[in-house]
Enzyme design. Structure first.
Site, PDB file in Angstrom:
ATOM      1  N   ALA A   1       0.787  -1.231   0.000  1.00  0.00           N
ATOM      2  CA  ALA A   1       0.000   0.000   0.000  1.00  0.00           C
ATOM      3  C   ALA A   1       0.820   1.281   0.000  1.00  0.00           C
ATOM      4  CB  ALA A   1      -0.962  -0.005   1.191  1.00  0.00           C
TER       5      ALA A   1
ATOM      6  N   LYS B   1      12.305  -5.789  -2.976  1.00  0.00           N
ATOM      7  CA  LYS B   1      12.502  -4.580  -3.781  1.00  0.00           C
ATOM      8  C   LYS B   1      12.836  -3.411  -2.869  1.00  0.00           C
ATOM      9  CE  LYS B   1       7.461  -4.325  -4.079  1.00  0.00           C
ATOM     10  NZ  LYS B   1       6.292  -4.316  -4.914  1.00  0.00           N
TER      11      LYS B   1
ATOM     12  N   TYR C   1       3.806 -15.166   3.714  1.00  0.00           N
ATOM     13  CA  TYR C   1       2.606 -14.973   4.563  1.00  0.00           C
ATOM     14  C   TYR C   1       2.506 -16.002   5.687  1.00  0.00           C
ATOM     15  CZ  TYR C   1       0.651 -12.510   0.457  1.00  0.00           C
ATOM     16  OH  TYR C   1       0.430 -11.672  -0.582  1.00  0.00           O
TER      17      TYR C   1
ATOM     18  N   HIS D   1      -6.605 -13.258  -2.356  1.00  0.00           N
ATOM     19  CA  HIS D   1      -5.367 -12.910  -3.070  1.00  0.00           C
ATOM     20  C   HIS D   1      -5.618 -12.854  -4.572  1.00  0.00           C
ATOM     21  CE1 HIS D   1      -1.127 -12.798  -4.140  1.00  0.00           C
ATOM     22  NE2 HIS D   1      -0.848 -12.671  -2.851  1.00  0.00           N
ATOM     23  N   GLY D   2      -4.884 -12.038  -5.274  1.00  0.00           N
ATOM     24  CA  GLY D   2      -4.940 -12.035  -6.741  1.00  0.00           C
ATOM     25  C   GLY D   2      -4.402 -13.354  -7.279  1.00  0.00           C
ATOM     26  N   ASP D   3      -4.920 -13.799  -8.412  1.00  0.00           N
ATOM     27  CA  ASP D   3      -4.515 -15.130  -8.897  1.00  0.00           C
ATOM     28  C   ASP D   3      -3.145 -15.127  -9.599  1.00  0.00           C
ATOM     29  OD1 ASP D   3      -5.090 -13.866 -11.231  1.00  0.00           O
ATOM     30  OD2 ASP D   3      -6.665 -15.254 -11.879  1.00  0.00           O
TER      31      ASP D   3
ATOM     32  N   THR E   1      -5.828  -7.750 -11.443  1.00  0.00           N
ATOM     33  CA  THR E   1      -6.198  -6.563 -12.222  1.00  0.00           C
ATOM     34  C   THR E   1      -5.076  -6.221 -13.197  1.00  0.00           C
ATOM     35  OG1 THR E   1      -7.344  -5.765 -10.280  1.00  0.00           O
ATOM     36  CG2 THR E   1      -7.010  -4.180 -12.050  1.00  0.00           C
TER      37      THR E   1
ATOM     38  N   GLY F   1      -2.944  -4.412 -16.203  1.00  0.00           N
ATOM     39  CA  GLY F   1      -2.669  -3.043 -16.654  1.00  0.00           C
ATOM     40  C   GLY F   1      -2.366  -2.077 -15.533  1.00  0.00           C
TER      41      GLY F   1
ATOM     42  N   ASP G   1      42.023  16.632  -4.154  1.00  0.00           N
ATOM     43  CA  ASP G   1      41.096  16.264  -3.078  1.00  0.00           C
ATOM     44  C   ASP G   1      41.662  16.756  -1.741  1.00  0.00           C
ATOM     45  OD1 ASP G   1      39.219  15.057  -1.461  1.00  0.00           O
ATOM     46  OD2 ASP G   1      40.067  13.038  -1.642  1.00  0.00           O
TER      47      ASP G   1
HETATM   48  C1  SPV Z   1      36.181   9.835  -0.921  1.00  0.00           C
HETATM   49  O1  SPV Z   1      35.559   9.091  -1.686  1.00  0.00           O
HETATM   50  O2  SPV Z   1      36.452  11.004  -1.179  1.00  0.00           O
HETATM   51  C2  SPV Z   1      36.635   9.348   0.381  1.00  0.00           C
HETATM   52  C3  SPV Z   1      36.966   7.929   0.545  1.00  0.00           C
HETATM   53  O3  SPV Z   1      36.790  10.144   1.279  1.00  0.00           O
HETATM   54  S1  SPV Z   1      38.671   7.777   0.257  1.00  0.00           S
HETATM   55  O4  SPV Z   1      38.944   8.210  -1.096  1.00  0.00           O
HETATM   56  O5  SPV Z   1      39.007   6.378   0.437  1.00  0.00           O
HETATM   57  O6  SPV Z   1      39.393   8.605   1.219  1.00  0.00           O
HETATM   58 MG    MG Z   2      36.916  12.119   0.670  1.00  0.00          MG
END
Ligand code: SPV
Ligand code: MG
Length: 433
Positions: free
Chosen positions: A11, A45, A76, A90-92, A123, A125, A205
């Site tokens: 639901a 899912k 169930y 239940h639906g078939d 049902t 569709g 980075d």
């Molecule tokens: C990133 O994906 O930027 C991380 C993980 O911080 S690592 O690259 O392993 O530091």
């Molecule tokens: Mg990082």
């Protein structure tokens, strides 16, 4: 006494197929709805958009419904065995496919006490999944998206997060599904990586890509997807700025910010030489976590503390002592990082950690120790696995190969077999054609 009729529902979206089921059930007696928990749905899912209580509130108001109880498994049998309803409607459609085994079990149980199975034509569709897909195309609110992480952790053995550095890479993470034994398996959400976000814009980075620019990227991802996102928050920045970052991330619908206990110029953890990187003091980093926790407005937003002890050559004791302190300060989860090719040190950490904390989410980023399976991670107490850089690492060699091939051949024909066809790219994004 009035007879009882059991029906089972998820639901998440109600349609006329459900109404037919309810109308039929009503004729036989008082309706008991076995409402599938998030965990039960996650067996097959992705979890519903509406949480259990929200779905229950809708169903309890339908005519003929006497009670709404939880069905904790896709199967169930348990509920039928304990409730012994006079009827099950239940639906078939479950006569064939993966549901037929459950049908067989249910029939056997009902036969043992004289219950009766009523099957109505399915049902055609209309299916909830199709409706949900349609809903996805429309939108998901920041509140619903943010809350999906905690619900996902609670519903899954291990939740899988895939790096997304652009809306297109996120669309792949959103839509890639495989089917195994009737179960649909996909990623549970996205990882916004400082490494890949920086690399995409050609920057190192080291927090030189500013946070607001990274949030803009997440916002673009959110425009075209529905799954939850965990953000790499680097060091969290200055403690004075951290409060604002929390609020911005939360407002956007990000589910969790992971901050690492480094100070000064942050560099990537996977570098061979980390001798010039320094770890923040335990107390000081714990204070940052407390400030963040006080700043958040919603209940479901998470601050996850990332421990860099192994990266910086310190041992298990240091890592564990930091975990205690960070959790004490309010951290909602722990990420233990390692650049070792062997999972030994993170497993050693998880063993000690899980003795003390049964429920605090534990995150693994197996970039270097990539031989570890999700099952082993789960068995060692991990709740989340992050594939932290794989989509970008996949795309770079693919693009480079095509660039080289064009140069070598002085035309593009030979590169074509590695490419999405023109037809495919024109059909990729709805509305293009
Ligand atoms: C990133 O994906 O930027 C991380 C993980 O911080 S690592 O690259 O392993 O530091
Ligand atoms: Mg990082």
């Amino acid at each position: 006494m009035k007879k009882t009729v059991y029906i089972s529902l998820t639901a998440d979206s109600i349609h006329h197929g459900h109404m037919k089921l309810l109308e039929t059930a009503r004729k036989y007696g008082d309706i008991i709805i076995g409402l599938l928990s998030d965990k039960a749905v996650a067996e097959h899912k992705r979890i519903p958009y509406l949480n259990f209580e929200q779905r229950k509130k809708i169903l309890i108001n339908f005519k003929g419904v006497k009670s709404v109880i939880v069905q904790n498994e896709w199967d169930y049998s348990k509920n039928i065995k304990s409730l012994k309803p006079d009827f099950l409607v239940h639906g078939d459609d479950w006569k064939t496919g993966h549901m037929s085994e459950i049908r067989r079990k249910v029939l056997k149980i009902m036969k043992s006490y004289g219950g009766k199975l009523i099957e109505i034509p399915y049902t055609k569709g209309v299916s909830s999944s199709a409706l949900i897909n349609h809903l996805n195309e429309i939108s998901v609110t920041p509140d619903i998206r943010r809350s999906l992480l905690r619900r996902t952790i609670e519903s899954n053995k291990i939740s899988k997060f895939l790096e997304a550095h652009s809306p297109l890479s996120a669309i792949i993470g959103e839509n890639t599904l495989i089917e195994k034994k009737g179960k649909k398996i996909g990623f549970d959400g996205f990882w916004s990586s400082s490494l890949t976000d920086s690399t995409v814009v050609g920057k190192p980075d080291n927090e030189s890509l500013d946070f607001s620019q990274r949030l803009n990227g997440v916002d673009q991802i959110f425009e075209v997807t529905t799954k939850p996102l965990i953000m790499d928050g680097d060091t969290g920045g200055k403690v004075e700025h951290f409060e604002m970052r929390i609020k911005s991330a939360e407002r956007l619908g990000i589910s969790a910010l992971i901050i690492e206990d480094k100070k000064g110029l942050k560099k990537n953890s996977l570098l061979n030489d980390t001798s010039r990187q320094t770890q923040e003091g335990k107390i000081k980093f714990s204070e940052k976590i407390s400030v963040g926790k006080k700043a958040q407005i919603s209940d479901d937003f998470m601050i996850i503390a990332r421990i860099e002890s192994f990266i910086l050559g310190k041992g298990l004791n240091d890592a564990i002592s930091r975990a205690h302190s960070y959790i004490e300060a309010g951290a909602d989860g722990i990420m233990i990082h390692s650049k070792s090719k062997n999972p030994r040190e993170v497993i050693a950490f998880s063993k000690v950690f899980r003795k003390n904390y049964k429920k605090i989410p534990l995150v693994s980023v197996p970039s270097s120790y990539n031989q570890i399976s999700e099952k082993t991670l789960y068995e060692n107490g991990f709740n989340i696995v992050i594939y932290a850089n794989h989509m970008l690492r996949a795309s770079y060699p693919a693009m480079q190969h095509v660039a080289k091939t064009i140069l070598e051949k002085n035309r593009s024909k030979e590169a074509d077999k590695k490419l999405l066809s023109i037809k495919e790219i024109l059909n990729l994004i709805p509305g293009t054609n």
